[in-house]
Design an enzyme around this catalytic site. Structure first.
Site, short mmCIF file in Angstrom:
data_model
loop_
_atom_site.label_atom_id
_atom_site.label_comp_id
_atom_site.label_asym_id
_atom_site.label_seq_id
_atom_site.Cartn_x
_atom_site.Cartn_y
_atom_site.Cartn_z
N MET A 25 -0.81 -25.52 -63.53
CA MET A 25 -2.42 -25.32 -63.75
C MET A 25 -2.99 -24.71 -62.83
SD MET A 25 -3.77 -28.18 -66.63
CE MET A 25 -4.04 -29.55 -65.09
N HIS A 37 4.59 -27.37 -56.18
CA HIS A 37 4.68 -26.59 -57.09
C HIS A 37 5.98 -25.69 -56.57
CE1 HIS A 37 0.47 -27.45 -58.14
NE2 HIS A 37 1.12 -27.57 -59.39
N GLY A 85 7.70 -32.14 -62.36
CA GLY A 85 7.65 -32.85 -61.31
C GLY A 85 7.68 -34.41 -61.99
N MET A 119 1.78 -34.96 -53.20
CA MET A 119 1.09 -33.72 -53.19
C MET A 119 0.43 -33.63 -54.63
SD MET A 119 3.21 -31.06 -50.97
CE MET A 119 3.56 -31.31 -49.13
O1 PAF Z 1 1.38 -31.01 -64.83
C1 PAF Z 1 0.59 -29.98 -65.23
O2 PAF Z 1 0.33 -29.04 -64.28
C2 PAF Z 1 0.34 -29.78 -66.53
O3 PAF Z 1 0.04 -30.76 -67.42
C3 PAF Z 1 1.20 -28.75 -67.42
C4 PAF Z 1 2.60 -29.34 -67.48
C5 PAF Z 1 1.26 -27.31 -66.62
C6 PAF Z 1 0.81 -28.60 -68.68
O4 PAF Z 1 -0.61 -28.22 -68.70
#
Ligand code: PAF
Length: 277
Positions: free
Chosen positions: A29, A36, A146, A183
């Protein structure tokens, strides 16, 4: 690095891959951080092409204020992904993914009644809808999630298994700051004093881990609740690592997960640690 916003354009690009070339998807997101980027590195190690999707999914926010305040920094995110060697960024807008509000909804049984499922009604339905869409549109061979969002990971594993989706879900370890804070994009909303208070979350998990096998789980839970007398603890649960069902016997030879959610003022943070016996 190719940035693609439209589904049609993405499908065209996707079809240009060779038959034996594997695509790895990292759904996000945005508001990206080193956690990430470690998912992206994992995708690099395991697949031929890497794709990161960035979409703040309105359907998974049970609190509209949380959605409004969710950090957004798209230019910085693209910069980080370029440096991290990402091949493709999928950046759809809300109209592209939801031309209409879906009428389909998902239920995940007992997972809806515990921890995140209980405290965030409708959250996993929103996650499952957007993840299904992203997997169907991008058709990755592997998708990377994650372990910090452990219950979300289990929901996605069930989603893929129950619907026989042709994708491998790869769980990735939680990345932490040197002082133990997990994080999270939400950490960006913490000021210096709040960040200091947020350390209690990981400290309490480590304390609980040390007490495992020495005290009944109920007593450990009570001690952790006491430690949070000055903060708002939403839950602390000792659960079986795979099912996430409550684990009551302290001497059971099972891997357990210690899971926590707490508010630092209005900022909700979650964390967990997995303990092997
Ligand atoms: O973990 C996230 O960032 C969100 O829940 C995801 C998996 C991208 C779905 O919107």
């Amino acid at each position: 690095m190719q940035v693609i916003q439209g589904i049609k354009e993405l499908e065209g690009f996707r079809s240009s891959f060779g038959k034996h070339e594997q695509l790895g998807l990292v759904p996000t997101m945005g508001a990206l951080h080193a956690g990430h980027l470690s998912l992206l590195e994992n995708a690099h190690r395991n697949t031929d092409h890497t794709m990161v999707s960035i979409f703040v999914n309105p359907l998974q926010f049970n609190d509209s204020k949380d959605f409004d305040k969710y950090p957004k920094q798209i230019e910085k995110d693209l910069e980080l992904l370029k440096k991290g060697g990402c091949d493709i960024v999928f950046l759809p807008d809300t109209k592209e993914l939801y031309s209409e509000k879906p009428i389909l909804s998902f239920q995940f049984g007992y997972l809806e009644q515990i921890m995140e499922g209980y405290h965030r009604p409708g959250h996993f339905n929103g996650v499952a809808i957007v993840v299904s869409k992203l997997l169907n549109i991008t058709r990755p061979h592997k998708a990377f999630f994650g372990e910090k969002d452990l219950q979300q990971l289990r929901v996605i594993q069930y989603l893929v298994k129950d619907l026989s989706m042709p994708v491998e879900i790869v769980p990735c370890a939680t990345l932490r700051e040197p002082d133990g804070l997990a994080m999270s994009s939400r950490n960006m909303r913490l000021n210096a004093a709040q960040r200091q208070r947020a350390l209690l979350i990981n400290q309490s998990l480590r304390k609980a881990k040390d007490l495992l096998g020495k005290l009944p789980h109920q007593e450990i839970e009570q001690l952790i609740e006491k430690d949070f007398s000055a903060e708002k603890l939403e839950y602390f649960s000792i659960v079986e690592k795979d099912s996430l069902k409550k684990c009551t016997d302290p001497f059971q030879n099972k891997e357990v997960a210690l899971c926590i959610a707490a508010f630092i003022d209005e900022i909700r943070l979650i964390d967990n640690i997995i303990v092997s016996s």
